[in-house]
Design an enzyme around this catalytic site. Structure first.
Site, PDB file in Angstrom:
ATOM      1  CD  GLU A 112      -2.434  -1.194   2.766  1.00 55.80           C
ATOM      2  OE1 GLU A 112      -2.436  -0.218   3.535  1.00 55.80           O
ATOM      3  OE2 GLU A 112      -2.864  -2.311   3.089  1.00 55.80           O
ATOM      4  CE  LYS A 114       5.253   4.944   6.930  1.00 59.38           C
ATOM      5  NZ  LYS A 114       5.157   6.350   7.267  1.00 59.38           N
ATOM      6  CG  ASP A 116       4.384  12.412   4.810  1.00 60.34           C
ATOM      7  OD1 ASP A 116       4.353  12.068   6.001  1.00 60.34           O
ATOM      8  OD2 ASP A 116       5.246  13.170   4.335  1.00 60.34           O
ATOM      9  CD  GLU A 169      -0.987   8.447   8.040  1.00 61.43           C
ATOM     10  OE1 GLU A 169      -1.295   7.514   8.792  1.00 61.43           O
ATOM     11  OE2 GLU A 169       0.078   9.071   8.133  1.00 61.43           O
ATOM     12  CE1 TYR A 221      -3.320   1.977   9.128  1.00 66.09           C
ATOM     13  CE2 TYR A 221      -3.103   4.014   7.886  1.00 66.09           C
ATOM     14  CZ  TYR A 221      -2.942   3.305   9.061  1.00 66.09           C
ATOM     15  OH  TYR A 221      -2.399   3.913  10.150  1.00 66.09           O
ATOM     16  CE  LYS A 307       9.125   6.278   7.236  1.00 68.31           C
ATOM     17  NZ  LYS A 307       9.917   6.953   8.158  1.00 68.31           N
ATOM     18  CB  CYS A 401      13.992  49.051   2.007  1.00 66.99           C
ATOM     19  SG  CYS A 401      13.128  48.528   0.522  1.00 66.99           S
ATOM     20  CB  CYS A 404      12.790  52.852  -0.898  1.00 64.59           C
ATOM     21  SG  CYS A 404      12.451  52.237   0.753  1.00 64.59           S
ATOM     22  CB  CYS A 419      10.323  48.256   3.276  1.00 65.70           C
ATOM     23  SG  CYS A 419      10.309  49.918   2.602  1.00 65.70           S
ATOM     24  CB  CYS A 424       9.029  51.131  -0.785  1.00 60.60           C
ATOM     25  SG  CYS A 424      10.108  49.861  -1.374  1.00 60.60           S
TER      26      CYS A 424
HETATM   27  S1  IVH Z   1      -0.374   0.151   8.589  1.00 57.66           S
HETATM   28  C1  IVH Z   1       0.938  -1.392  13.081  1.00 57.66           C
HETATM   29  N1  IVH Z   1      -0.766   1.315   6.284  1.00 57.66           N
HETATM   30  O1  IVH Z   1       2.555   5.017   8.790  1.00 57.66           O
HETATM   31  C2  IVH Z   1       0.813  -0.134  12.277  1.00 57.66           C
HETATM   32  N2  IVH Z   1       0.216   2.599   8.030  1.00 57.66           N
HETATM   33  O2  IVH Z   1       4.287   3.510  11.484  1.00 57.66           O
HETATM   34  C3  IVH Z   1      -0.002  -0.406  11.072  1.00 57.66           C
HETATM   35  N3  IVH Z   1       0.650   4.918   7.420  1.00 57.66           N
HETATM   36  O3  IVH Z   1       1.729   6.492  11.454  1.00 57.66           O
HETATM   37  C4  IVH Z   1       0.052   0.746  10.158  1.00 57.66           C
HETATM   38  N4  IVH Z   1      -0.111   4.821   5.361  1.00 57.66           N
HETATM   39  O4  IVH Z   1      -0.469   5.925  10.225  1.00 57.66           O
HETATM   40  C5  IVH Z   1      -0.290   1.459   7.542  1.00 57.66           C
HETATM   41  N5  IVH Z   1      -1.215   2.214   4.196  1.00 57.66           N
HETATM   42  C6  IVH Z   1      -0.748   2.368   5.443  1.00 57.66           C
HETATM   43  C7  IVH Z   1      -0.248   3.594   5.909  1.00 57.66           C
HETATM   44  C8  IVH Z   1       0.241   3.655   7.224  1.00 57.66           C
HETATM   45  C9  IVH Z   1       0.434   5.604   6.281  1.00 57.66           C
HETATM   46  C10 IVH Z   1       1.269   5.494   8.652  1.00 57.66           C
HETATM   47  C11 IVH Z   1       0.589   5.078   9.922  1.00 57.66           C
HETATM   48  C12 IVH Z   1       1.676   5.191  10.950  1.00 57.66           C
HETATM   49  C13 IVH Z   1       2.916   4.954  10.139  1.00 57.66           C
HETATM   50  C14 IVH Z   1       3.461   3.571  10.388  1.00 57.66           C
END
Ligand code: IVH
Length: 663
Positions: A112, A114, A116, A169, A221, A307, A401, A404, A419, A424
């Site tokens: 999946e 991740k 942010d 998330e 998720y 990551k 500035c 001016c 300024c 100006c």
């Molecule tokens: S599964 C046991 N799936 O990533 C933890 N986490 O440390 C199970 N995150 O802050 C998390 N997308 O909120 C999972 N598709 C995804 C995710 C996801 C973002 C975040 C989660 C957590 C960190 C994982």
């Protein structure tokens, strides 16, 4: 009464369906105007019959409870985190560890994106959203129920009366992040560094009305506490069935090689997504196998987060450039020896303000590390002090500035260098550029360079001078042919017909953005009334707070500004506010139109606005209901689909001809 109840029910379910199509499927089937009309209809009925308000009504999503501080919620099952992996080798090790723990299984993984943002847990009881909490320390989180309810894509009531907890998330789409930061910039507020910080700041608001305005989104998720679910794939599909927002890009992978292919694909394509991702989450699919593998103290052994490497590169700081904005704030920008980061060349980076420059301890000539923050604005994250040349001195924001040369100043508790001089030159130029900009009076041909030239040559000193330009003087300028001069003069003349909201916005009043321009136009109807606005009236307007009201009054109390507005009226710019009625008797009215490919003459938004004003419905995907497809350059799958379905397709030129017929 029964009939009204039914009508309310119908409106609520229709509006919720449309919200789902808009926010989750990204495939709106009706126009914003149509949505607003239905919404208002519902609001009216609810106002008259408050006893009939349904809990899942979209009007109830915008919470209005203001909390002193967040209550705490203890998670029924702790919210763990994930172990991290950073390379293909790490992933192969992870797969080997998993296989060793379940040697007799042919392990399948779900990959999946991740997202942010920040983790949340939402509880449904008997189909009703009853509580929502942030992750907090994993055991106890903050009660953000009211704020979560403001997120359109999260259902407040499920289709069935099921009880379970979902986790996911919350994030801020890149587009909303840009809009939010632009607004903050206009209001001189400190900018959010990236969408994740903005999402966290927006969710943790004690006043849920503020959260509601931020346009947060969410992806779910996992489902906790439902014994009928047997795998992660099953969980995601179940969540989808319940109309919970599930990210569509998950994939079942039969081997770690397929996982690596998925990661490689998204490493290449992550920039194309409308939200930020910081990695890929890899989970063993089968719950039975997950159970056999188990957990460590902190995280499941059956999952890991890959990551993405953050692209940080070092380059030389050649200079610090200063620009003076229309409000007098002096912004420092790092001029860099160009480098390529995440696929694009970076030669400038933001240094924001004096505090940031001081924290970084910058010297001209330093090697600096540059990162694309949230992949959007590059920024300088640190200085490689070991490589500093001896004798270089610390960079200081200027005491005068750069435009001016008058003294600069810093307000208490504020990191901006400003300024003082209201006259100006750079501020004046910026004011004129703002006046002519696309969202203001949209004077074509009057871009940054032309304004600066006209100002430098003494042809204009103030915005009002645009309306008494001398054609011969313009033609005498370098690179200004007769034709472009005539076009410019025509565009300036045409700007006199601008609508009131645009004129108010164009004045450049501190804290008055496009939206405030509209609200003020609606309230005051013309410039003469606006000039007499009072504090009481202003603070009673929706979305105009004390600070904005005060800046408006500050502006209007300056004789020069009043003279400017009177001058505008005298040259014939005297707009009256009119409610734009939707036209219903032309070739576009009632048609469902899809825009695809790149348009050259118009932006997509301009085309959409035009079509909607003329009664068309603009949707995102081609279906059998589509009447017309407008295909710009490099149109792809939507064009192919339209051709397959035999739907009328026109190019931009044909569209332009139709527009002329309507106008
Ligand atoms: S599964 C046991 N799936 O990533 C933890 N986490 O440390 C199970 N995150 O802050 C998390 N997308 O909120 C999972 N598709 C995804 C995710 C996801 C973002 C975040 C989660 C957590 C960190 C994982």
């Amino acid at each position: 009464m029964k009939q009204i109840q039914e009508e309310i029910l119908k409106l609520v379910s229709l509006l919720n369906k449309y919200s789902y199509e808009y926010y989750v499927e990204d495939n709106p089937q009706i126009t914003d105007t149509e949505y607003d009309t239905l919404y208002k209809q519902l609001e009216k009925l609810e106002e008259k019959y408050p006893e009939l308000i349904l809990e899942n009504s979209p009007t109830q999503r915008v919470g209005d409870r203001v909390l002193d501080e967040f209550e705490k919620i203890t998670h029924k099952i702790p919210m763990l985190s994930l172990s991290n992996t950073f390379s293909t080798e790490d992933l192969i090790d992870f797969d080997a560890r998993v296989s060793k723990l379940v040697p007799s299984e042919n392990v399948e993984y779900i990959c999946e994106l991740k997202i942010d943002g920040l983790a949340i847990s939402i509880n449904y009881d008997n189909g009703k959203l009853v509580s929502a909490a942030t992750r907090g320390d994993g055991t106890v989180g903050e009660d953000v129920t009211e704020n979560i309810k403001t997120i359109f894509s999260i259902p407040k009531v499920l289709k069935d009366k099921r009880s379970f907890e979902v986790r996911g998330e919350v994030y801020l789409p890149k587009k909303s992040f840009n809009i939010l930061n632009k607004e903050r910039e206009e209001n001189n507020e400190v900018l959010f560094a990236n969408p994740r910080n903005a999402a966290a700041g927006s969710l943790r608001q004690l006043d849920s009305k503020i959260t509601a305005k931020r346009r947060l989104s969410a992806f779910i998720y996992s489902i906790v506490g439902d014994d009928s679910i047997v795998s992660q794939e099953n969980a995601l599909n179940t969540a989808k069935e319940y109309e919970l927002p599930v990210n569509p890009n998950f994939k079942l992978c039969k081997s770690i090689d397929e996982v690596i292919d998925y990661i490689n694909y998204w490493t290449e394509h992550k920039q194309d997504l409308p939200y930020d991702i910081d990695g890929i989450v890899i989970k063993v699919n089968s719950y039975k196998v997950q159970e056999q593998i188990g957990f460590t103290q902190k995280s499941p052994r059956w999952a890991t987060a890959y990551k993405f490497p953050e692209e940080e590169l070092a380059t030389k700081l050649l200079d610090v450039e200063l620009s003076v904005g229309r409000t007098g704030i002096i912004t420092p920008v790092a001029i860099l020896d160009p480098i390529v980061i995440s696929g694009s060349t970076v030669s400038k980076a933001s240094l924001h303000n004096k505090d940031i420059i001081d924290d970084l301890d910058i010297h001209i000539g330093d090697m600096v590390v540059v990162k694309k923050a949230g992949e959007i604005i590059p920024k300088v994250v640190r200085v490689v002090k070991e490589l500093r040349t001896e004798g270089s001195t610390k960079y200081q924001m200027p005491s005068n500035c750069p435009s001016c040369h008058q003294e600069t100043y810093v307000k208490d508790n504020d990191p901006f260098t400003r300024c003082k001089n209201p006259d100006c030159p750079d501020q004046n130029i910026r004011k004129i550029i703002h006046f002519a900009s696309r969202d203001a009076l949209n004077i074509e041909g009057l871009g940054d360079k032309v304004v600066a030239t006209l100002y430098d040559k003494g042809i204009i000193c103030h915005t009002i001078d645009l309306y008494s330009l001398d054609r011969d003087k313009l033609i005498a300028l370098e690179r200004m042919g007769e034709k472009s001069v005539d076009n410019l003069l025509n565009a300036i003349e045409k700007s006199k017909e601008s609508s009131l909201d645009k004129v108010i916005y164009a004045l450049g009043i501190l804290n008055v953005g496009k939206k405030a321009g509209k609200i003020l136009a609606e309230k005051y109807v013309n410039l003469s009334n606006f000039m007499n606005a009072t504090l009481e009236e202003l603070i009673n307007l929706d979305d105009v707070g004390q600070i904005t009201a005060e800046s408006i009054l500050d502006y209007l109390s300056d004789d020069n500004n009043i003279k400017f507005i009177n001058d505008l009226i005298n040259i014939g710019m005297n707009p009256q506010y009119e409610i734009n009625e939707i036209k219903s008797n032309n070739i576009f009215s009632g048609k469902t139109v899809v825009l695809t490919g790149k348009l050259v003459e118009l932006t997509r938004n301009e085309a959409k606005e035009f079509l909607e004003k003329n009664g068309a419905k603009v949707t995102g995907s081609v279906t059998s209901k589509t009447d017309l497809v407008i295909a710009g350059e490099k149109a792809g799958s939507k064009l192919t689909k339209a051709e397959q379905l035999g739907i009328e397709v026109i190019n931009e030129e044909q569209f332009a001809n139709m527009v002329r017929e309507v106008e």
